[in-house]
Design a protein around this motif. Structure first.
Motif, PDB file in Angstrom:
ATOM      1  N   VAL A 291      -9.166  -4.569   7.520  1.00 25.37           N
ATOM      2  CA  VAL A 291      -7.753  -4.249   7.307  1.00 25.37           C
ATOM      3  C   VAL A 291      -7.687  -3.291   6.119  1.00 25.37           C
ATOM      4  CG1 VAL A 291      -5.453  -5.115   6.709  1.00 25.37           C
ATOM      5  CG2 VAL A 291      -6.953  -6.502   8.160  1.00 25.37           C
ATOM      6  N   PHE A 292      -7.242  -2.070   6.384  1.00 23.46           N
ATOM      7  CA  PHE A 292      -7.137  -1.072   5.322  1.00 23.46           C
ATOM      8  C   PHE A 292      -5.670  -0.687   5.113  1.00 23.46           C
ATOM      9  CE2 PHE A 292     -11.611   0.515   6.635  1.00 23.46           C
ATOM     10  CZ  PHE A 292     -12.218  -0.418   5.802  1.00 23.46           C
ATOM     11  N   LEU A 293      -5.266  -0.750   3.866  1.00 24.67           N
ATOM     12  CA  LEU A 293      -3.897  -0.363   3.508  1.00 24.67           C
ATOM     13  C   LEU A 293      -3.891   1.061   2.962  1.00 24.67           C
ATOM     14  CD1 LEU A 293      -0.879  -0.937   2.791  1.00 24.67           C
ATOM     15  CD2 LEU A 293      -1.694  -1.915   0.649  1.00 24.67           C
ATOM     16  N   LEU A 294      -3.107   1.921   3.593  1.00 22.53           N
ATOM     17  CA  LEU A 294      -2.931   3.278   3.087  1.00 22.53           C
ATOM     18  C   LEU A 294      -1.675   3.261   2.233  1.00 22.53           C
ATOM     19  CD1 LEU A 294      -5.015   3.699   5.267  1.00 22.53           C
ATOM     20  CD2 LEU A 294      -3.713   5.619   6.143  1.00 22.53           C
ATOM     21  N   THR A 295      -1.842   3.566   0.955  1.00 20.15           N
ATOM     22  CA  THR A 295      -0.694   3.412   0.066  1.00 20.15           C
ATOM     23  C   THR A 295      -0.502   4.587  -0.874  1.00 20.15           C
ATOM     24  OG1 THR A 295       0.309   2.013  -1.609  1.00 20.15           O
ATOM     25  CG2 THR A 295      -2.079   2.080  -1.586  1.00 20.15           C
ATOM     26  N   ASP A 296       0.773   4.892  -1.122  1.00 23.52           N
ATOM     27  CA  ASP A 296       1.100   6.004  -2.014  1.00 23.52           C
ATOM     28  C   ASP A 296       1.067   5.573  -3.479  1.00 23.52           C
ATOM     29  OD1 ASP A 296       3.412   4.391  -1.170  1.00 23.52           O
ATOM     30  OD2 ASP A 296       4.441   5.581  -2.682  1.00 23.52           O
TER      31      ASP A 296
END
Ligand SMILES: [Zn+2]
Length: 377
Positions: A109-114
């Motif tokens: 599970v990878f979170l792409l976050t700003d």
């Protein structure tokens, strides 16, 4: 192997979709599952307002090492103040998502976050649960001149490989290449060093060896193919392939526009833009903007063949609107087509493929039509 991708609220859908498209463009045993509806935000999390005093600090991962001075030519003005969260907060989000969606322990599970993180890393795995990771989606434009979707997609593969190649994060920390050699496992203490590994899109012999027993050969092969396709697409996007001979342009039976000799890059246009583009492909001599309305029926047929959704009356209205010489709908679409080609293959090659022409003159596509291959007609 399954990789779940989610984004935090502020990451644009366009960017996220682009990342997913890049990863999914090469078929293989690693599957990428994405969730556009996951609402991950940081409203209720502890944040730190942090002041980055200069470029050197902006550029560097925080590792409690003595700092060297590096200058960054294109960085914004400093001091720069921004909010950051701890890694714990980021990994808590991925864990919550994993629980809520009942995701198996051996699926990523990878979170792409700003949102930036206190250690100032672009991407990292969770020490406690190494199938969790985050990738920071901002700041890439300081280092590379193309869409951030390239390095973000690359980091997805890099994190996945690192989980499988190292026994825990300690093993990773002592075995990564401290001096960059253009391998996926370059440590990149200075964030700018990442350019080298993106440019090579490669993995060194030692690391291949290390991965061999831990990832199945088909999965390793798939991961390597994705990395090399990203590398090639990125070179086109950065205009570094501008001396390449022109590619054929294929329109396949699903109306997809593919450039087979440019690493199978797909030019993604919306249905109306495609209808307009296909019309111009049919008329090498060009069409006056003012006479677009004479091609209304033809456009209507093209559009109906491309767009499977929407009702007929509505489709007709859209075409009528586009061919109306009094509004700028067609011009806007031509501009966007131009931009999509430029972003995909760089401005020098793109010029041969998009619709162009002085105002008041005929608009046309220059491409030698012997290079065009329409499979559906
Ligand atoms: Zn290596």
């Amino acid at each position: 192997m399954k990789v779940h991708l989610l984004k935090s609220a502020e990451v644009s859908t366009t960017l996220f979709t682009k990342v997913v498209d890049f990863l999914k463009s090469i078929p293989g045993p690693i599957s990428f599952i994405y969730d556009l509806d996951a609402t991950i935000d940081f409203e209720e999390d502890e944040k730190f307002l942090y002041q980055i005093k200069d470029e050197a600090e902006f550029e560097k991962k925080i590792m409690h090492l003595s700092s060297e001075n590096f200058s960054l030519s294109s960085a914004s003005s400093f001091p720069l103040e921004r909010e950051m969260v701890s890694w714990d907060v980021l990994f808590k989000k991925t864990n919550q998502y994993r629980k809520k969606n009942d995701i198996q322990k051996n699926e990523f599970v990878f979170l792409l976050t700003d949102i930036a993180n206190k250690q100032n890393w672009f991407a990292a795995l969770d020490e406690k649960m190494p199938y969790n990771g985050f990738i920071h989606t901002e700041d890439w434009d300081y280092y590379i001149k193309c869409s951030a979707a390239f390095p973000i997609a690359y980091e997805v593969i890099a994190l996945m490989m690192q989980k499988h190649m190292f026994d825990g994060l300690y093993d990773l920390r002592i075995n990564v290449h401290e001096n960059p050699i253009g391998c996926v496992n370059d440590f990149c203490l200075h964030k700018r060093e990442i350019i080298l590994k993106l440019r090579t899109g490669d993995i060194c012999e030692d690391c291949i060896e290390r991965a061999a027993g831990k990832i199945s050969p088909p999965e390793l092969h798939h991961a390597l193919q994705i990395m090399s396709s990203l590398r090639e697409k990125m070179l086109f996007a950065q205009n570094m392939k501008r001396f390449s001979p022109l590619s054929k342009l294929i329109i396949n039976n699903k109306s997809k526009i593919i450039l087979p000799d440019f690493g199978n890059i797909e030019i993604k246009l919306r249905p109306l833009e495609k209808a307009l583009y296909f019309l111009f492909l049919k008329y090498p001599e060009g069409i006056y903007h003012s006479s677009l309305s004479e091609h209304r029926m033809e456009l209507y047929e093209l559009y109906a063949a491309i767009s499977t959704m929407g009702d007929l009356a509505e489709m007709q209205i859209r075409i009528d609107d586009m061919v109306n010489a009094l509004n700028d709908s067609a011009s806007q679409k031509m501009s966007r087509i131009k931009r999509v080609f430029e972003e995909a293959i760089g401005p020098d090659l793109a010029v041969h493929y998009y619709i162009k022409g002085e105002s008041g003159q005929k608009k046309k596509i220059d491409l030698d039509r012997t290079l065009v291959n329409m499979i559906n007609t």
